[in-house]
Design an enzyme around this catalytic site. Sequence first.
Site, mmCIF file in Angstrom:
data_model
loop_
_atom_site.group_PDB
_atom_site.id
_atom_site.type_symbol
_atom_site.label_atom_id
_atom_site.label_comp_id
_atom_site.label_asym_id
_atom_site.label_seq_id
_atom_site.Cartn_x
_atom_site.Cartn_y
_atom_site.Cartn_z
ATOM 1 N N TYR A 1 -31.774 -8.374 -38.479
ATOM 2 C CA TYR A 1 -32.367 -9.700 -38.644
ATOM 3 C C TYR A 1 -33.886 -9.568 -38.752
ATOM 4 O O TYR A 1 -34.561 -9.207 -37.779
ATOM 5 C CB TYR A 1 -31.996 -10.619 -37.482
ATOM 6 C CG TYR A 1 -30.528 -10.986 -37.417
ATOM 7 C CD1 TYR A 1 -29.662 -10.737 -38.466
ATOM 8 C CD2 TYR A 1 -30.000 -11.594 -36.283
ATOM 9 C CE1 TYR A 1 -28.320 -11.073 -38.406
ATOM 10 C CE2 TYR A 1 -28.656 -11.942 -36.204
ATOM 11 C CZ TYR A 1 -27.820 -11.678 -37.264
ATOM 12 O OH TYR A 1 -26.492 -12.008 -37.190
ATOM 13 N N SER A 2 -34.391 -9.865 -39.934
ATOM 14 C CA SER A 2 -35.823 -9.697 -40.230
ATOM 15 C C SER A 2 -36.300 -8.294 -39.852
ATOM 16 O O SER A 2 -37.409 -8.104 -39.353
ATOM 17 C CB SER A 2 -36.662 -10.767 -39.525
ATOM 18 O OG SER A 2 -36.392 -12.037 -40.062
#
Length: 323
Positions: A57-58
């Site tokens: 995630y990111s």
Amino acid sequence: MEYTTLGSTGMKVSRICLGCMSFGTGREWMLEPEESEELIERAIDLGINFFDTANVYSTGESEEILGDALAGYDRDSQVVATKVFGEMDPDNPNASGLSRKAIEQELEASLDRLGMDTIDLYQTHRWDYNTPIEETLRALDDAVRRGQVRYIGTSSMWAHQLAEAVHTSDALSLERFATMQNHYNVLYREEEREMLPLCENEDIGVIPWSPLARGVATRPHEEIESTTRGQTDQYLEQMSYLQGGGEAINERIQELADEKGVSMGQISLAWLLHKDWVDAPIVGTTSVEHLEDAVEALEIDLSDSEMEYIEEPYEPLPVAGHE
């Protein structure tokens, strides 16, 4: 807030899990650190003790933000879950997958970003077709024995793959997957055919992702494309939420929401919370208001006839979310 036992672990989690995919800078609709921490703090105020993130995630930002936000609270009162599998470095072929090397190095990196000694629930993000499940399970079992991980879980796959993993763990006396994080919501119910009965039979906790169908179950279907996420979320194009009976289900959700004076998202989430095999839906949001709405959905009672009314138009859909 209501709490439940997560599968057969004995560990208590809030019936709403805060999904942390929206924290970071990976997409246009995501939140900066300050906004993300505000959301996490409000979640704790509301009684949420269960947080789900992933290394991809990111590209690690979500784990860092979550770890920083929780640092000011009692670590023992929080349940933190993260995942491993996705590509973290395109120049390093061993920075993805579920080999022992990938798991061990990515686990160390996740612990460092989270600022924690132990991850409560460490999950395989997808099935690795290039690594024997025995190798993956032995690496995860060792992580539990080292005290770096308390429980292990997994995510979307075919039921026969989960059955193979469970059989391998039992045959070799290795740690079992305690949870299944799968794609399941009022507009996508293909998991009811095999996966959910298997989880129920094996006492594996179910923590669905995309419980609001990436926002499609929260607003009239004709308005979806007018939102930022509707215009930019590439994964929406891969789903079939409004095919078959999807539009009719969406309209019935809107009808019940109007009758009860609540939001469509609350009806959709209440539907999921009424399913006995669901422990805690993973709710991702970029709004404190929407988070509060999600918690209030715990108070909504749907009768058997209302559940049937929502479900009646459903038609089989292409399987989505395993890859």
